[in-house]
Design a protein around this motif. Sequence first.
Motif, PDB file in Angstrom:
ATOM      1  N   UNK A  22      27.022  12.136  13.550  1.00 15.18           N
ATOM      2  CA  UNK A  22      27.784  13.319  13.165  1.00 15.18           C
ATOM      3  C   UNK A  22      26.985  14.391  12.444  1.00 15.18           C
ATOM      4  N   UNK A  23      25.660  14.266  12.451  1.00 14.91           N
ATOM      5  CA  UNK A  23      24.820  15.312  11.846  1.00 14.91           C
ATOM      6  C   UNK A  23      24.488  16.333  12.935  1.00 14.91           C
ATOM      7  N   UNK A  24      24.788  17.616  12.715  1.00 17.52           N
ATOM      8  CA  UNK A  24      24.451  18.621  13.735  1.00 17.52           C
ATOM      9  C   UNK A  24      22.939  18.759  13.906  1.00 17.52           C
ATOM     10  N   UNK A  25      22.472  18.678  15.150  1.00 20.14           N
ATOM     11  CA  UNK A  25      21.058  18.878  15.498  1.00 20.14           C
ATOM     12  C   UNK A  25      21.020  19.818  16.704  1.00 20.14           C
ATOM     13  N   UNK A  26      19.899  20.489  16.961  1.00 24.22           N
ATOM     14  CA  UNK A  26      19.843  21.424  18.088  1.00 24.22           C
ATOM     15  C   UNK A  26      19.972  20.692  19.424  1.00 24.22           C
ATOM     16  N   UNK A  27      20.533  21.374  20.415  1.00 22.87           N
ATOM     17  CA  UNK A  27      20.513  20.846  21.783  1.00 22.87           C
ATOM     18  C   UNK A  27      19.083  20.860  22.273  1.00 22.87           C
ATOM     19  N   UNK A  28      18.648  19.785  22.918  1.00 25.75           N
ATOM     20  CA  UNK A  28      17.259  19.752  23.369  1.00 25.75           C
ATOM     21  C   UNK A  28      17.040  18.765  24.483  1.00 25.75           C
ATOM     22  N   UNK A  29      15.867  18.847  25.099  1.00 26.64           N
ATOM     23  CA  UNK A  29      15.457  17.895  26.136  1.00 26.64           C
ATOM     24  C   UNK A  29      14.016  17.480  25.844  1.00 26.64           C
ATOM     25  N   UNK A  30      13.655  16.275  26.281  1.00 23.53           N
ATOM     26  CA  UNK A  30      12.265  15.848  26.140  1.00 23.53           C
ATOM     27  C   UNK A  30      11.658  15.696  27.532  1.00 23.53           C
ATOM     28  N   UNK A  83      -1.678  20.969  24.365  1.00 26.39           N
ATOM     29  CA  UNK A  83      -2.430  19.835  24.910  1.00 26.39           C
ATOM     30  C   UNK A  83      -3.923  19.994  24.700  1.00 26.39           C
ATOM     31  N   UNK A  84      -4.391  21.251  24.784  1.00 30.30           N
ATOM     32  CA  UNK A  84      -5.824  21.500  24.644  1.00 30.30           C
ATOM     33  C   UNK A  84      -6.281  21.227  23.215  1.00 30.30           C
ATOM     34  N   UNK A  85      -5.348  21.312  22.277  1.00 34.58           N
ATOM     35  CA  UNK A  85      -5.712  21.225  20.873  1.00 34.58           C
ATOM     36  C   UNK A  85      -5.540  19.819  20.307  1.00 34.58           C
ATOM     37  N   UNK A  86      -4.567  19.072  20.851  1.00 41.92           N
ATOM     38  CA  UNK A  86      -4.251  17.793  20.225  1.00 41.92           C
ATOM     39  C   UNK A  86      -3.715  16.802  21.256  1.00 41.92           C
ATOM     40  N   UNK A  87      -3.843  15.517  20.962  1.00 38.04           N
ATOM     41  CA  UNK A  87      -3.350  14.476  21.880  1.00 38.04           C
ATOM     42  C   UNK A  87      -1.827  14.458  21.835  1.00 38.04           C
ATOM     43  N   UNK A  88      -1.216  14.526  23.009  1.00 39.62           N
ATOM     44  CA  UNK A  88       0.221  14.724  23.108  1.00 39.62           C
ATOM     45  C   UNK A  88       0.814  13.663  24.038  1.00 39.62           C
ATOM     46  N   UNK A  89       1.934  13.048  23.615  1.00 38.10           N
ATOM     47  CA  UNK A  89       2.629  12.089  24.488  1.00 38.10           C
ATOM     48  C   UNK A  89       3.731  12.787  25.290  1.00 38.10           C
ATOM     49  N   UNK A  90       4.267  13.873  24.750  1.00 37.75           N
ATOM     50  CA  UNK A  90       5.331  14.597  25.434  1.00 37.75           C
ATOM     51  C   UNK A  90       5.779  15.779  24.595  1.00 37.75           C
ATOM     52  N   UNK A  91       6.830  16.425  25.091  1.00 37.20           N
ATOM     53  CA  UNK A  91       7.315  17.629  24.415  1.00 37.20           C
ATOM     54  C   UNK A  91       8.824  17.567  24.231  1.00 37.20           C
ATOM     55  N   UNK A  92       9.248  18.096  23.100  1.00 37.61           N
ATOM     56  CA  UNK A  92      10.668  18.340  22.839  1.00 37.61           C
ATOM     57  C   UNK A  92      10.888  19.842  22.959  1.00 37.61           C
ATOM     58  N   UNK A  93      11.823  20.235  23.812  1.00 39.16           N
ATOM     59  CA  UNK A  93      12.219  21.643  23.908  1.00 39.16           C
ATOM     60  C   UNK A  93      13.635  21.719  23.363  1.00 39.16           C
ATOM     61  N   UNK A  94      13.858  22.615  22.415  1.00 42.38           N
ATOM     62  CA  UNK A  94      15.217  22.714  21.881  1.00 42.38           C
ATOM     63  C   UNK A  94      15.622  24.145  21.638  1.00 42.38           C
ATOM     64  N   UNK A  95      16.917  24.320  21.447  1.00 36.12           N
ATOM     65  CA  UNK A  95      17.450  25.657  21.184  1.00 36.12           C
ATOM     66  C   UNK A  95      17.082  26.058  19.760  1.00 36.12           C
ATOM     67  N   UNK A  96      16.736  27.311  19.589  1.00 35.19           N
ATOM     68  CA  UNK A  96      16.347  27.800  18.274  1.00 35.19           C
ATOM     69  C   UNK A  96      17.586  28.153  17.472  1.00 35.19           C
ATOM     70  N   UNK A  97      17.693  27.564  16.296  1.00 35.80           N
ATOM     71  CA  UNK A  97      18.837  27.832  15.421  1.00 35.80           C
ATOM     72  C   UNK A  97      18.665  29.189  14.748  1.00 35.80           C
ATOM     73  N   UNK A  98      19.783  29.807  14.402  1.00 34.00           N
ATOM     74  CA  UNK A  98      19.743  31.090  13.687  1.00 34.00           C
ATOM     75  C   UNK A  98      19.150  30.868  12.296  1.00 34.00           C
ATOM     76  N   UNK A  99      18.477  31.888  11.763  1.00 30.91           N
ATOM     77  CA  UNK A  99      17.885  31.723  10.437  1.00 30.91           C
ATOM     78  C   UNK A  99      18.941  31.578   9.346  1.00 30.91           C
ATOM     79  N   UNK A 100      18.542  30.966   8.257  1.00 27.29           N
ATOM     80  CA  UNK A 100      19.443  30.765   7.128  1.00 27.29           C
ATOM     81  C   UNK A 100      18.644  30.249   5.953  1.00 27.29           C
ATOM     82  N   UNK A 101      19.298  29.545   5.054  1.00 21.85           N
ATOM     83  CA  UNK A 101      18.611  28.943   3.909  1.00 21.85           C
ATOM     84  C   UNK A 101      18.095  27.576   4.353  1.00 21.85           C
ATOM     85  N   UNK A 102      16.779  27.362   4.185  1.00 24.99           N
ATOM     86  CA  UNK A 102      16.188  26.095   4.638  1.00 24.99           C
ATOM     87  C   UNK A 102      16.224  25.071   3.516  1.00 24.99           C
TER      88      UNK A 102
END
Length: 215
Positions: A22-30, A83-102
């Motif tokens: 029940x914790x809101x998190x961004x919509x995303x795909x890996x 990938x050129x900079x660091x060893x990577x197993x995969x990627x998470x792409x997600x929707x960017x949340x609107x700015x607010x208080x972090x």
Amino acid sequence: MDGHVGRHVYEHEVKAFLREAGVPVPRGVTVSGPEPDFGPARELAGPLVLKAFGPGLVHKSEVGAVRVGLAYEDLGPASAAMRARTAVAGFLVEEQAAPGVELIVGLTRDPGFGPVLLAGLGGVWAEALRDTALRLCPISEADARRMLASLRGSRLLYGHRGAPPVDVDAVVKLLMTVGGPGGLWERLELGEFELNPVIATSSGVIAVDARHLPG
Ligand code: ADP
Ligand code: MG
């Protein structure tokens, strides 16, 4: 998340667990593999955030493994640069949340005191500000409100210099979901974790980063 003991638990796995709780998190795909197919990310509403994941990738932005404000077409080139900079197993792409208080919300397990909830100002200034509050779990709703009110920067939550107040009830609800009666602190499979940042706005909260702390 049974069966993950002994290996790194990735951000998207922690987020899947949080979403279920029940914790809101961004919509995303890996996506993974040497030539990742970002097709599934077409479903997401831009702007997009691209994050690399891999066994050694902890503080992602420090190694250039987070890009915000991307369009779908940017994913290929941006991922190649990571990938050129660091060893990577995969990627998470997600929707960017609107700015607010972090904010930062964390759960740790003190060997003497037991489960401890942490809440404070988060994001890039978290370490410099060290503006956090701690309570033993389980917390009450009054505890959650007192934790927020006790922060030196609390006025950022209640409306500061014309900025609208954040949805404090949503922040309280998140703190209860983690540290309240029956909360995530009782779920041993998640162990210790840190949500940094949780973005709070006038219309709710969303945990845009989630890190399992190997204990
Ligand atoms: P790090 O591992 O460096 O902490 P984060 O996942 O926290 O990486 O991303 C770095 C910063 O990018 C965050 O502090 C936040 O400001 C921003 N960010 C990350 N994901 C999102 C998102 N989905 N929506 C909006 N901002 C995001
Ligand atoms: Mg973070």
